[in-house]
Design an enzyme around this catalytic site. Sequence first.
Site, PDB file in Angstrom:
ATOM      1  N   ASP A  65      19.140  54.418  16.081  1.00  0.00           N
ATOM      2  CA  ASP A  65      19.218  53.373  14.980  1.00  0.00           C
ATOM      3  C   ASP A  65      17.890  53.293  14.000  1.00  0.00           C
ATOM      4  O   ASP A  65      16.830  53.656  14.873  1.00  0.00           O
ATOM      5  CB  ASP A  65      19.265  51.929  15.484  1.00  0.00           C
ATOM      6  CG  ASP A  65      19.555  50.823  14.347  1.00  0.00           C
ATOM      7  OD1 ASP A  65      20.545  50.844  13.678  1.00  0.00           O
ATOM      8  OD2 ASP A  65      18.576  50.027  14.137  1.00  0.00           O
ATOM      9  N   THR A  66      18.159  53.638  12.963  1.00  0.00           N
ATOM     10  CA  THR A  66      17.050  53.900  12.085  1.00  0.00           C
ATOM     11  C   THR A  66      16.738  52.669  11.187  1.00  0.00           C
ATOM     12  O   THR A  66      17.606  52.196  10.473  1.00  0.00           O
ATOM     13  CB  THR A  66      17.246  55.240  11.077  1.00  0.00           C
ATOM     14  OG1 THR A  66      17.514  56.287  12.095  1.00  0.00           O
ATOM     15  CG2 THR A  66      15.955  55.716  10.211  1.00  0.00           C
TER      16      THR A  66
END
Length: 185
Positions: A65-66
């Site tokens: 997850d960015t």
Amino acid sequence: MIILASASPRRREILGRFFEIKVIPSNANEESNAERPEEKAMEIARKKALSIASSYPNETIVAADTIVVFENSIMGKPRDESEAREMLRMLSGRVHRVITGYCIIHRGKITEGYEVTEVKFRELDEELIDWYLKTGEWRDKAGAYGIQGYASVFVKWIKGDYYNVVGLPIKVVVELMKLGLKPKT
């Protein structure tokens, strides 16, 4: 075979360079009560990996997850062009952080962590922002930009892993190798 728990074409491209992968997007809830952005990114990545691992207990699962952080505030994906414009104006001429949390499940063992990259944008004038918004590239991108595309012209410098800003730090590839997975040749 590695299962990538993400529909991101960028993550698929990065991981697929090194390993044979199968893409199975996660439908995990991406809500988090974590206070620190690093913890939030790791928690969401863990949820994504665990949601797939239950159906594929003998496979290696990779999830990430960015998030983009500016002045201690998380910038999510813009809802519309107006919100994208405001995000780009805020980032103009300033430094922000891109944090990718990751989770690997291999033989029942969880390996997780995060990578942080600092990015400084050039000063962006309205003409440049207008041009970029017309490309549509800002859609579905944290912070309203994709460094690997047209928005590369915004970047004055980065400090850290470029691939982290794209969506999957190379650290994940190294972690998989440490677990004994052999990359393609």
